[in-house]
Design a protein around this motif. Sequence first.
Motif, PDB file in Angstrom:
ATOM      1  N   ARG A  34       1.203  -1.284  -0.022  1.00 26.92           N
ATOM      2  CA  ARG A  34      -0.183  -0.065   0.315  1.00 26.92           C
ATOM      3  C   ARG A  34       0.578   0.825  -0.018  1.00 26.92           C
ATOM      4  NH1 ARG A  34      -0.651  -1.773   5.531  1.00 26.92           N
ATOM      5  NH2 ARG A  34       1.027  -0.031   6.761  1.00 26.92           N
ATOM      6  N   THR A  35       0.399   2.550  -0.353  1.00 31.02           N
ATOM      7  CA  THR A  35       0.891   3.748  -0.083  1.00 31.02           C
ATOM      8  C   THR A  35       0.824   4.014   0.461  1.00 31.02           C
ATOM      9  OG1 THR A  35      -0.011   4.801  -2.856  1.00 31.02           O
ATOM     10  CG2 THR A  35       1.111   5.807  -0.879  1.00 31.02           C
ATOM     11  N   PRO A  36       2.643   3.995   1.679  1.00 32.80           N
ATOM     12  CA  PRO A  36       2.408   4.664   3.232  1.00 32.80           C
ATOM     13  C   PRO A  36       2.495   5.998   3.371  1.00 32.80           C
ATOM     14  CG  PRO A  36       4.980   4.388   2.273  1.00 32.80           C
ATOM     15  CD  PRO A  36       3.863   3.779   1.361  1.00 32.80           C
ATOM     16  N   VAL A  37       1.713   6.250   4.331  1.00 37.57           N
ATOM     17  CA  VAL A  37       1.521   7.567   4.698  1.00 37.57           C
ATOM     18  C   VAL A  37       2.155   7.992   6.076  1.00 37.57           C
ATOM     19  CG1 VAL A  37      -1.230   6.491   5.157  1.00 37.57           C
ATOM     20  CG2 VAL A  37      -0.506   9.334   5.284  1.00 37.57           C
ATOM     21  N   TRP A  38       2.862   9.478   6.466  1.00 36.98           N
ATOM     22  CA  TRP A  38       2.722   9.878   7.979  1.00 36.98           C
ATOM     23  C   TRP A  38       2.497  11.257   8.118  1.00 36.98           C
ATOM     24  CZ3 TRP A  38       6.905  13.062   9.281  1.00 36.98           C
ATOM     25  CH2 TRP A  38       7.734  13.164   8.673  1.00 36.98           C
ATOM     26  N   LEU A  39       2.467  11.978   8.636  1.00 39.11           N
ATOM     27  CA  LEU A  39       1.803  13.446   7.686  1.00 39.11           C
ATOM     28  C   LEU A  39       2.870  14.408   8.731  1.00 39.11           C
ATOM     29  CD1 LEU A  39      -1.216  12.522   8.309  1.00 39.11           C
ATOM     30  CD2 LEU A  39      -0.428  13.055   6.172  1.00 39.11           C
ATOM     31  N   LEU A  40       3.729  14.517   8.926  1.00 35.84           N
ATOM     32  CA  LEU A  40       4.678  16.110   9.419  1.00 35.84           C
ATOM     33  C   LEU A  40       3.349  16.749  10.040  1.00 35.84           C
ATOM     34  CD1 LEU A  40       5.887  18.220   5.426  1.00 35.84           C
ATOM     35  CD2 LEU A  40       6.434  16.253   7.222  1.00 35.84           C
ATOM     36  N   ARG A  41       4.111  17.332  11.017  1.00 39.76           N
ATOM     37  CA  ARG A  41       3.510  17.455  12.340  1.00 39.76           C
ATOM     38  C   ARG A  41       2.153  16.608  12.930  1.00 39.76           C
ATOM     39  NH1 ARG A  41       4.970  23.345  14.044  1.00 39.76           N
ATOM     40  NH2 ARG A  41       7.079  23.188  13.755  1.00 39.76           N
ATOM     41  N   GLN A  42       2.905  15.265  12.844  1.00 38.03           N
ATOM     42  CA  GLN A  42       1.107  14.843  13.397  1.00 38.03           C
ATOM     43  C   GLN A  42       1.035  14.166  14.621  1.00 38.03           C
ATOM     44  OE1 GLN A  42       2.631  11.209  10.941  1.00 38.03           O
ATOM     45  NE2 GLN A  42       3.708  10.103  12.837  1.00 38.03           N
ATOM     46  N   ALA A  43       2.051  14.494  15.482  1.00 41.29           N
ATOM     47  CA  ALA A  43       2.007  14.869  16.605  1.00 41.29           C
ATOM     48  C   ALA A  43       1.856  16.741  17.498  1.00 41.29           C
ATOM     49  CB  ALA A  43       2.335  14.726  17.488  1.00 41.29           C
ATOM     50  N   GLY A  44       0.803  16.909  17.744  1.00 37.76           N
ATOM     51  CA  GLY A  44       0.833  18.016  18.215  1.00 37.76           C
ATOM     52  C   GLY A  44      -0.590  18.865  17.990  1.00 37.76           C
ATOM     53  N   ARG A  45      -0.809  20.139  17.892  1.00 37.57           N
ATOM     54  CA  ARG A  45      -1.818  21.071  18.891  1.00 37.57           C
ATOM     55  C   ARG A  45      -3.228  20.553  18.011  1.00 37.57           C
ATOM     56  NH1 ARG A  45       1.166  26.559  18.666  1.00 37.57           N
ATOM     57  NH2 ARG A  45       1.370  25.399  16.320  1.00 37.57           N
ATOM     58  N   TYR A  46      -2.973  19.975  17.121  1.00 33.52           N
ATOM     59  CA  TYR A  46      -5.018  19.564  16.826  1.00 33.52           C
ATOM     60  C   TYR A  46      -4.918  18.652  17.421  1.00 33.52           C
ATOM     61  CZ  TYR A  46      -3.466  15.176  14.216  1.00 33.52           C
ATOM     62  OH  TYR A  46      -2.799  14.083  13.995  1.00 33.52           O
ATOM     63  N   ALA A  69       7.997  11.705  25.766  1.00 31.47           N
ATOM     64  CA  ALA A  69       8.214  12.489  23.984  1.00 31.47           C
ATOM     65  C   ALA A  69       7.837  11.329  23.159  1.00 31.47           C
ATOM     66  CB  ALA A  69       9.171  12.887  24.150  1.00 31.47           C
ATOM     67  N   THR A  70       7.808   9.981  24.291  1.00 33.56           N
ATOM     68  CA  THR A  70       7.214   8.644  23.352  1.00 33.56           C
ATOM     69  C   THR A  70       5.694   9.022  23.718  1.00 33.56           C
ATOM     70  OG1 THR A  70       9.337   7.545  24.651  1.00 33.56           O
ATOM     71  CG2 THR A  70       7.474   6.363  24.036  1.00 33.56           C
ATOM     72  N   GLU A  71       5.359   8.592  24.586  1.00 29.09           N
ATOM     73  CA  GLU A  71       4.113   9.074  24.821  1.00 29.09           C
ATOM     74  C   GLU A  71       3.378  10.122  23.410  1.00 29.09           C
ATOM     75  OE1 GLU A  71       2.990  10.446  28.762  1.00 29.09           O
ATOM     76  OE2 GLU A  71       0.351  11.138  27.982  1.00 29.09           O
ATOM     77  N   VAL A  72       4.062  11.448  23.872  1.00 24.62           N
ATOM     78  CA  VAL A  72       2.888  12.260  22.367  1.00 24.62           C
ATOM     79  C   VAL A  72       3.555  11.523  21.139  1.00 24.62           C
ATOM     80  CG1 VAL A  72       3.282  14.161  21.708  1.00 24.62           C
ATOM     81  CG2 VAL A  72       3.477  14.356  23.692  1.00 24.62           C
ATOM     82  N   THR A  73       4.840  10.799  20.785  1.00 20.42           N
ATOM     83  CA  THR A  73       5.028  10.460  19.244  1.00 20.42           C
ATOM     84  C   THR A  73       3.981   9.515  18.747  1.00 20.42           C
ATOM     85  OG1 THR A  73       7.197  10.903  19.631  1.00 20.42           O
ATOM     86  CG2 THR A  73       6.829   9.151  17.874  1.00 20.42           C
ATOM     87  N   LEU A  74       3.817   8.666  20.050  1.00 19.10           N
ATOM     88  CA  LEU A  74       2.505   7.851  19.605  1.00 19.10           C
ATOM     89  C   LEU A  74       1.466   7.912  19.423  1.00 19.10           C
ATOM     90  CD1 LEU A  74       4.091   4.538  22.331  1.00 19.10           C
ATOM     91  CD2 LEU A  74       4.578   4.984  19.805  1.00 19.10           C
TER      92      LEU A  74
END
Length: 362
Positions: A34-46, A69-74
């Motif tokens: 499948r086409t992999p997807v991640w998003l810039l600033r995926q962990a943030g204020r939204y 930092a781990t909690e936010v990353t996940l």
Amino acid sequence: MAESSGVTAAASAAAETEPTQPFLRACRGLPADRTPVWLLRQAGRYLPEYRALRERHSLLELIRTPELATEVTLMPVNEFGLDAAIVFSDILPPLVGMGLDLDFVKGDGPQIGSPIASTRDVDLLGTPPAEETMSGTLEAIRLVRAELEPRGVPVIGFAGAPFTLASYAIEGGTSKDFTRTKAFMLSEPAAWKRLLTKLATVQADYLLAQARAGAQALQVFDSWAGRALGREDYLRYVAPHNRELFAAVARAGVPVINFSLGVSAYLAEAAACGGDVVGLDWQLPLDEAWRRVGFERPVQGNLDPASLLAPWRELRARIDDVLDRADGRPGHVFNVGHGLVPQTPVDNVRRLVEHVHERTSA
Ligand code: CP3
């Protein structure tokens, strides 16, 4: 018999070196299921969970405490089924180890306490090893990797490019016109060279340390060179230092993503500085940008993050446009062309990830 065991050995060697995760396969230009997807600033204020945590901790506390930092990353990985995690940090903390003061001020963004104003300030900057100055982020990478390895989700480490970091070090914050940075660059070319060399040295060391800590890909953010400089100045004052950085990081043994924003006027030249994968901003349609970079090179991008503020029908059409332009070629990582904004509706992120996966699954 000897021949068949040779084939088996070759096949198992290939299985060892060829990654199975869609993101890592795409980063090497290999077909993926499948086409992999991640998003810039995926962990943030939204994310409401992120905002809740931020009420109790400053941004620098989140970044410097490995468990937080781990909690936010996940958070976004658990929530949306993204194909990669980017360690929660920022491009600016490595400047602290070099001797600059950093703070994030509510509403005003990052602030450097005593910005660089003279050639002497450049010579006073230190270049200590990342293991000493960025140990919190390196530990967060180890924790995230341990958590995600069984789930087959790779971890991305990152750093800022020399020009982008120099602009913060000289302006003291985010700039609209980069006046001080350009004045310094043009008035003190020798000190400029020393400054960018120091920054490239420190970031290369930091990126290599992130790979040793377990990062399976590395991204270099050059957010402002393209906005600040025309082509000739870019080639003269920035490109040699980016080349030096990418050449040093090529030894990490993991794919490196070169994300240079705003470089549509000289995309091929910016891509030629190095990196395995070229991160594309949203200014050019994906197929045209990919053609300029060369279709043999993997790319990442390039949905305008403002698309996520649109109703689903419009958002879906824009996701489909990016996928149509990628045309099923191997070597496409779906992403936004700059960071998600805080107003992004969570449901649109969820639907985006689902849609990319559904549409591209073999
Ligand atoms: O989830 C992720 O994408 C990882 C985390 C990440 C952050 N910053 C966290 C952050 C990443 C990859 C960055 C990179 C970064 N930081 C860049 C390069 C990418 C780009 O956007 O061009 C730059 C230029 C910075 C510098 C920076 N940090 C600015 C200008 C700001 C203030 C503006 C803003 O968006 O608030 C920051 C703060 C920052 N870094 C936040 C986050 C989640 C906002 C956090 C908060 O106040 O809680």
